[in-house]
Design a protein around this motif. Sequence first.
Motif, short mmCIF file in Angstrom:
data_model
loop_
_atom_site.label_atom_id
_atom_site.label_comp_id
_atom_site.label_asym_id
_atom_site.label_seq_id
_atom_site.Cartn_x
_atom_site.Cartn_y
_atom_site.Cartn_z
N ARG A 254 0.84 -1.01 -0.01
CA ARG A 254 0.16 -0.12 0.02
C ARG A 254 1.04 1.39 0.19
O ARG A 254 1.85 1.52 0.72
CB ARG A 254 -0.86 -0.03 1.27
N VAL A 255 0.62 2.12 -0.76
CA VAL A 255 1.45 3.37 -1.04
C VAL A 255 0.40 4.50 -1.20
O VAL A 255 -0.45 4.44 -1.23
CB VAL A 255 2.20 2.95 -2.54
N THR A 292 -3.15 4.60 -2.38
CA THR A 292 -3.94 5.48 -1.72
C THR A 292 -3.76 7.04 -2.08
O THR A 292 -2.84 7.73 -2.12
CB THR A 292 -3.57 5.38 0.00
N LEU A 293 -4.98 7.67 -2.66
CA LEU A 293 -5.07 8.87 -3.28
C LEU A 293 -5.21 9.90 -2.09
O LEU A 293 -5.50 9.58 -1.03
CB LEU A 293 -6.03 8.85 -4.39
N VAL A 310 -8.18 17.73 -11.34
CA VAL A 310 -6.86 17.76 -12.21
C VAL A 310 -6.09 16.63 -11.74
O VAL A 310 -5.40 15.95 -12.72
CB VAL A 310 -6.24 18.98 -12.37
N TYR A 311 -5.99 16.41 -10.69
CA TYR A 311 -5.27 15.39 -9.99
C TYR A 311 -5.40 13.98 -10.37
O TYR A 311 -4.92 13.05 -10.95
CB TYR A 311 -5.00 15.50 -8.31
N LEU A 312 -6.82 13.94 -10.23
CA LEU A 312 -7.49 12.37 -10.70
C LEU A 312 -7.11 12.25 -12.31
O LEU A 312 -7.02 11.25 -12.65
CB LEU A 312 -8.95 12.19 -10.55
N ASP A 329 -7.57 2.94 -2.94
CA ASP A 329 -7.99 3.37 -1.55
C ASP A 329 -8.18 5.01 -1.73
O ASP A 329 -7.04 5.78 -2.32
CB ASP A 329 -7.00 3.21 -0.66
N LEU A 330 -9.34 5.72 -1.93
CA LEU A 330 -9.53 7.04 -2.34
C LEU A 330 -8.99 7.89 -1.26
O LEU A 330 -8.59 8.99 -1.84
CB LEU A 330 -11.13 7.29 -2.46
N LYS A 331 -8.91 7.80 -0.14
CA LYS A 331 -8.42 8.29 0.88
C LYS A 331 -8.14 8.01 2.33
O LYS A 331 -8.85 7.02 2.57
CB LYS A 331 -9.56 9.66 1.00
N ASN A 332 -7.15 8.33 2.63
CA ASN A 332 -6.54 7.76 4.14
C ASN A 332 -7.24 8.43 5.16
O ASN A 332 -7.10 9.64 5.47
CB ASN A 332 -5.09 7.82 4.31
#
Lengths: 515, 357
Positions: A254-255, A292-293, A310-312, A329-332
């Motif tokens: 997981r990064v 993980t975004l 823009v990031y996506l 993983d959309l968000k931590n």
Amino acid sequence: MTPTNRTYRRGLQALALAALLCLVVVTVLSQVAAALAEASERDVTYRYFDEALSPFQAEASLVMWRVPVTPLDRPFGPAEERLVGLALTRAWSTHAVALETGAPLGLSDYFAGVALERATLSLNVPGARMVMLDQTARPVFFHADGSLLQVETEALIARFHLDEAGTLDGFAITRDTTLTTLRNDATGWRIISHERQNAEDMARGASGADVFPAAGLNYYPSNTSWSRFWPEFDAGIVAEDFDRIVALGANSVRVFLHRDDFLDPEHGPAALADLQTLLDLAGEAGLSVVPTLFDMRGGYGSVTWANDMVYLDSVMPVLAASDHVTYVDLKNEPDLDMDHHGVGHVEAWARTMLAAARGIAPDLAYTIGWSHPSAAGVMADTLDLITYHDYGPVEDSAAAFAAVRELAGDRPVHVTEIGSTSFSLLAGRFPSSPEAQARRLGARLDALAESDGLFVWTLNDFPDPDPVAVGHSPWVIGLQGQFGLFTSTGAPKPAADAVARAFSAFLSSAQGDLQ
Amino acid sequence: MMKTHALILSAICLAAPAWTQTLASDAFGVFDAGSDAARAEWSGHSAPIVAPGALAGDGTFVSPGGAETVLIYFGQKSLSQGSDTALIAALVLDRHGNLVADGTDVSLVAADGRQSASSLHGIASRPVAAGEALGLHHAWAETADGGASRQSPRVSYRVVPALSEQVARLARPVGPLSTEDVASFDAEYAGDAGMAEFLDGVAAQIVLAHRSGAHSLVPAQLIGGRLHARLLTREVFGRAEAQLHMPFATSAPIALDIAPIRAGGPLRVAAMSLPDIVATRLSLGAFTTGAGHLLHDGSHLRVAVTDAAGERYEAQTWSLDGVADVTLPSVALPFAVEVHTPAGRQTATVTRTEDAQ
């Protein structure tokens, strides 16, 4: 025991107590100082975008232009595209901010006539929110003297409603077709009419993609954790660490993809190339990746959501094209932001970004890494799998997992962060030790053996944990710096062996279940 | 029993608004469709907003009503006579501020006539021809859609002479232009009679070709029907040919004379003896013109001196602050001095010197 030995022991205990007291005092003082510093920051209100935003953000027009289909009475060239694009971007950003604050400040800079009336009236609905995420426009009328312009626009828009408690009680994300009329006033282009012609619902459900059992590690290199990872990306170190992960018997890693690193106009392209390198290295090592975004994303203000798009648009195509991404993983831990930013507002943001990500990469599976099992029910209706973190008492883990399993139904449940520190300050035993770390991790892994995925925080100790992530408290830095299964010099700790045994048993059992 | 039922019913009715809020989306966000009747009149697409994860219903489209307000956009406001065009555009709204339906018939009126156009996205437009009639004109838009006639405010625009029609004839001055003076020029319109006149603000240029081969350039402008051009007649004299250059035309050349400068007084010479070198320094000037000005610094002087022994000495020099010095290798007075300046030939006789200091 002789009186001398007894005295000696009492002396040691007194020393230990004194040292502990000193540590407590230092910790408290540093945290008080941090709190004072935070309290002394003042909120600043800006009147114009280019005063509040960086030059890059202030000059960003988020409108893509299409060629007119019918001839115009006046040429519409790059200069007009830039000026009108900026006006449209700022108009809807201002509107979004006005909805949040309830004050019409700035609306008259970008709206006039009927549109200004309507934009102002729209503020009278408590809890109503609208955020323009992207716009593609085509001029359909441009007066010969440049005074009047009409554009047809396709826009991705999130609309939602927060009840009195701040809970999300209404949500929609649509791609709208609108007709916008602008007038060229002395102060610039202003919207005088804006009408929605059509709307297509863009909310998508789960993709149904297969998610295989995962035994994995959360990963940062030892010396470049958190905010240093992408700017100081080193493929050689990553490759060595991935080999170490594989040697533990793991099949996943997981990064964390920090938003600002990929948005930075100067370093973003390099970060994107490094992401591709990381995915390739994972594939070569036989690891699946859980990216993980939006990590270390600051704030949830509506005016920043377009930049999230823009990031996506930047990272999702890379992830979608890779064969080594198991799920996104959309968000931590966004639940930790809910107290400060509002439960409903954070959920609305997450649903919006989820829909947008699915619009770009519909075949990937998506989840959200909640910080606690109690949050696992949020957005459970729309996720492909349920994931959460478990740092609570080990004796509660099994019961917490059972509850999440029940709400997940037939969807996988992964516990994507479990961990224990080996940090020792006193006598090699307080507050922890390498042996205690191994025991606690082993117990946690046993308690969660029925899950479909387990990820340990983290592979490496951090000799210098990023203060942006962990703060400046020496106590916290000490704790956070030693969650690794390997020391900062690469030596395995007892926990590494415990994890390797647990992963072997876990994956064997999972493969048996699959058969 | 009845009283209990009434109480329950009342409680339900009072509680109803709390759980019957019908959220809907429109162009400007989210609103309560159940209670915001005015907003429900905004034309366009609206759709229910439901709880996350619930199924949303179908949307509805609200059509606009008949025309109520007509706004006009006219530009450019100044047209050149002839083939120039402007655009008249009407933005038509219903009583709620919505753009009217496509196909609404709108009359667009200007000096070139009344023409109808159908609206598209609430806008009806057409080009307006400048035509030949100079002067101030008016334009407006009107529609009878929706029953009563609705008219826009009136806009004004002007048709002005075309620049290409600006042709002029330079007037020949009576007599020579006086020297060291600011001379004015006159011009008269030379285009088709009754069709056009001088256009205010047109820039032009008068070019003088002198007999010496030199040229003078005089910036000019047409304002209020008159040519404004000023020439300082100094350092230029004699016969010249002048032409007025307009943006699209050049006038026929006219001949004019510019009077030369004259000397403002007799030649003054002061002599100073230089016995050590057996010479005499002559200080010439100040050289003035008939208008009382000093000669320009750098004015060329040719000096010839004949001494008492009949020796002739010549020198060339130039004036500074209106004076010039020459050193004569002679002390044989008297000296007959002759000086040629831009103001002509002057002579003087020097009979004595002042001693050297």
